[in-house]
Each structure stands twice: as structure tokens, then as C-alpha cells.
Design a protein around this motif. Structure first.
Motif, PDB file in Angstrom:
ATOM      1  N   ASN A  20      29.219  39.412  50.389  1.00 58.81           N
ATOM      2  CA  ASN A  20      30.430  39.156  51.171  1.00 58.81           C
ATOM      3  C   ASN A  20      31.368  38.187  50.443  1.00 58.81           C
ATOM      4  OD1 ASN A  20      29.472  40.794  53.204  1.00 58.81           O
ATOM      5  ND2 ASN A  20      28.725  39.120  54.469  1.00 58.81           N
ATOM      6  N   ALA A  21      30.809  37.135  49.859  1.00 62.44           N
ATOM      7  CA  ALA A  21      31.624  36.167  49.112  1.00 62.44           C
ATOM      8  C   ALA A  21      32.273  36.838  47.903  1.00 62.44           C
ATOM      9  CB  ALA A  21      30.763  34.989  48.663  1.00 62.44           C
ATOM     10  N   LEU A  22      31.534  37.721  47.237  1.00 59.47           N
ATOM     11  CA  LEU A  22      32.060  38.447  46.085  1.00 59.47           C
ATOM     12  C   LEU A  22      33.225  39.354  46.501  1.00 59.47           C
ATOM     13  CD1 LEU A  22      31.281  38.800  43.022  1.00 59.47           C
ATOM     14  CD2 LEU A  22      30.280  40.941  43.734  1.00 59.47           C
ATOM     15  N   LYS A  27      39.136  40.433  46.716  1.00 60.28           N
ATOM     16  CA  LYS A  27      40.379  40.640  47.475  1.00 60.28           C
ATOM     17  C   LYS A  27      41.406  39.555  47.165  1.00 60.28           C
ATOM     18  CE  LYS A  27      38.377  43.107  51.367  1.00 60.28           C
ATOM     19  NZ  LYS A  27      37.991  43.030  52.786  1.00 60.28           N
ATOM     20  N   GLU A  28      40.944  38.303  47.133  1.00 61.54           N
ATOM     21  CA  GLU A  28      41.880  37.209  46.869  1.00 61.54           C
ATOM     22  C   GLU A  28      42.451  37.303  45.466  1.00 61.54           C
ATOM     23  OE1 GLU A  28      42.005  32.369  46.601  1.00 61.54           O
ATOM     24  OE2 GLU A  28      40.783  33.284  48.163  1.00 61.54           O
ATOM     25  N   ILE A  29      41.627  37.654  44.480  1.00 64.88           N
ATOM     26  CA  ILE A  29      42.098  37.771  43.096  1.00 64.88           C
ATOM     27  C   ILE A  29      43.101  38.909  42.965  1.00 64.88           C
ATOM     28  CG2 ILE A  29      41.339  38.394  40.764  1.00 64.88           C
ATOM     29  CD1 ILE A  29      38.748  36.757  41.465  1.00 64.88           C
ATOM     30  N   GLY A  39      44.680  40.483  33.952  1.00 68.26           N
ATOM     31  CA  GLY A  39      43.404  41.175  33.829  1.00 68.26           C
ATOM     32  C   GLY A  39      42.263  40.446  34.509  1.00 68.26           C
ATOM     33  N   ALA A  40      42.554  39.659  35.518  1.00 70.00           N
ATOM     34  CA  ALA A  40      41.514  38.889  36.203  1.00 70.00           C
ATOM     35  C   ALA A  40      40.737  39.807  37.138  1.00 70.00           C
ATOM     36  CB  ALA A  40      42.140  37.754  36.995  1.00 70.00           C
ATOM     37  N   GLU A  41      39.416  39.805  36.983  1.00 69.57           N
ATOM     38  CA  GLU A  41      38.564  40.558  37.902  1.00 69.57           C
ATOM     39  C   GLU A  41      37.173  39.953  37.941  1.00 69.57           C
ATOM     40  OE1 GLU A  41      37.027  44.475  35.976  1.00 69.57           O
ATOM     41  OE2 GLU A  41      39.168  44.368  35.494  1.00 69.57           O
ATOM     42  N   ILE A  42      36.453  40.315  38.992  1.00 67.65           N
ATOM     43  CA  ILE A  42      35.092  39.845  39.185  1.00 67.65           C
ATOM     44  C   ILE A  42      34.263  41.042  39.633  1.00 67.65           C
ATOM     45  CG2 ILE A  42      35.668  39.028  41.506  1.00 67.65           C
ATOM     46  CD1 ILE A  42      33.549  36.852  41.165  1.00 67.65           C
ATOM     47  N   ASP A  43      33.141  41.285  38.940  1.00 69.23           N
ATOM     48  CA  ASP A  43      32.292  42.445  39.232  1.00 69.23           C
ATOM     49  C   ASP A  43      30.843  42.009  39.336  1.00 69.23           C
ATOM     50  OD1 ASP A  43      34.310  44.486  39.130  1.00 69.23           O
ATOM     51  OD2 ASP A  43      34.330  44.249  36.952  1.00 69.23           O
ATOM     52  N   PHE A  44      30.094  42.775  40.111  1.00 69.31           N
ATOM     53  CA  PHE A  44      28.661  42.542  40.258  1.00 69.31           C
ATOM     54  C   PHE A  44      27.932  43.704  39.620  1.00 69.31           C
ATOM     55  CE2 PHE A  44      24.676  42.407  42.811  1.00 69.31           C
ATOM     56  CZ  PHE A  44      24.309  41.113  42.510  1.00 69.31           C
TER      57      PHE A  44
END
Length: 162
Positions: A20-22, A27-29, A39-44
Motif C-alpha cells: 500500500n505504501a509503495l 501515485k504521488e511521484i 524519469g522518477a519511478e519506484i517499482d517492486f
């Protein structure tokens, strides 16, 4: 003769809260103006969380967003193991992971702390990735819990108090 009272010291993280935090961080990014076009992103991916951006500072800003979402979800930052940003082609990457369980060296530190500073009747046993603490006195066990609340190296929870 009275039987020993025990409790277990564990280090567990709610995987659903991390997911959920991810999602909130993603969404915020995607919506924030200062992350547009960098090119900012966060992936699991499996066990690793991969953060990407076009500069060292931007990757750290993405990590900061993710950390704030973890805190809001009640997950201790002691459970987050974040590395240092490194260049990869035209972008910078940072790998992070969520620590679960108590590592062997940390468990040894905890049991040494209990032996040295805890009540004398308390004994600690390492059982895999958790620690079983036992004593005849429940008051001594509660004093041990209070002692372990200040432990710095890991996020500890106390379960199965009997």
C-alpha cells in the motif's frame, strides 16, 4: 513448581502495508510537478524495491517520499534497508529491501544485551529468525521487554507472552 513464562521477540513486517505504501508513493511521484520529466519511478520486483531517476538527488527524493508513506502506514524505517544511489546508463538507481526476521548477528547482540543488562533470572534462546525469552517471573519478562524497546539495530515486536 511454577512453570516458566515466555515470550518471543520477532521482527515482522506487514507485506500488504508495504504494498500500500509503495502504491501511494507511485501515485504521488506520478502527480508531483517536481518529478515531471525526470524519469522518477519506484517499482517492486520480487524482494527488491527499485527507485530510478535522472540524478542522485532525485533518487533520494523518491526514497524520501517512499519513507514518508511507510511511516504513515506504521512501518518502522528500521525495517527498510536502502542502499546508495548508483549510476546506470543515463539514470541513477537505488535498491532497497524490507528486512524480516532477526539476523543471526543481531540475535546474538540481543541475547548478550539480555544477559548483561537484564534481570538475572531471564534466559534467551535463538530459534531461527526469532528469539525465545523465558523466566519464572513475569515482572522480569516485562522489565526485559522495556530494555529491548530501546534496541537500535532492528524493529522488534513481542508475541506469545505466556
Amino acid at each position: 513448581m511454577a512453570s516458566d513464562s515466555t515470550f518471543d521477540v520477532v521482527s515482522k513486517v506487514d507485506k500488504q502495508e508495504v504494498a500500500n505504501a509503495l502504491n501511494q508513493a507511485q501515485k504521488e511521484i506520478a502527480q508531483r510537478y517536481d518529478f515531471k520529466g525526470v524519469g522518477a519511478e519506484i517499482d517492486f520486483s520480487g524482494e527488491k524495491i527499485l527507485l530510478k531517476a535522472n540524478s542522485d538527488e532525485r533518487v533520494k527524493a523518491v526514497l524520501d517520499v517512499f519513507e514518508s508513506k511507510l511511516i504513515k502506514r506504521g512501518i518502522s524505517l528500521k525495517s527498510l534497508d536502502a542502499g546508495e544511489p548508483y549510476p546506470s546508463g543515463k539514470e541513477y538507481r537505488l535498491e532497497a529491501s524490507i528486512k524480516e526476521g532477526i539476523a543471526q548477528d543481531v540475535a546474538k547482540k540481543i541475547s548478550k544485551l539480555i544477559r548483561d543488562e537484564g534481570p538475572k533470572s531471564v534466559k534467551a534462546q535463538i530459534q531461527g529468525d526469532e528469539l525465545r525469552v523465558s523466566s519464572k517471573s513475569r515482572d522480569d519478562l516485562q522489565a526485559t521487554m522495556t530494555l529491548l524497546k530501546g534496541f537500535e539495530d532492528a524493529d522488534l515486536q513481542f508475541v506469545n507472552l505466556r
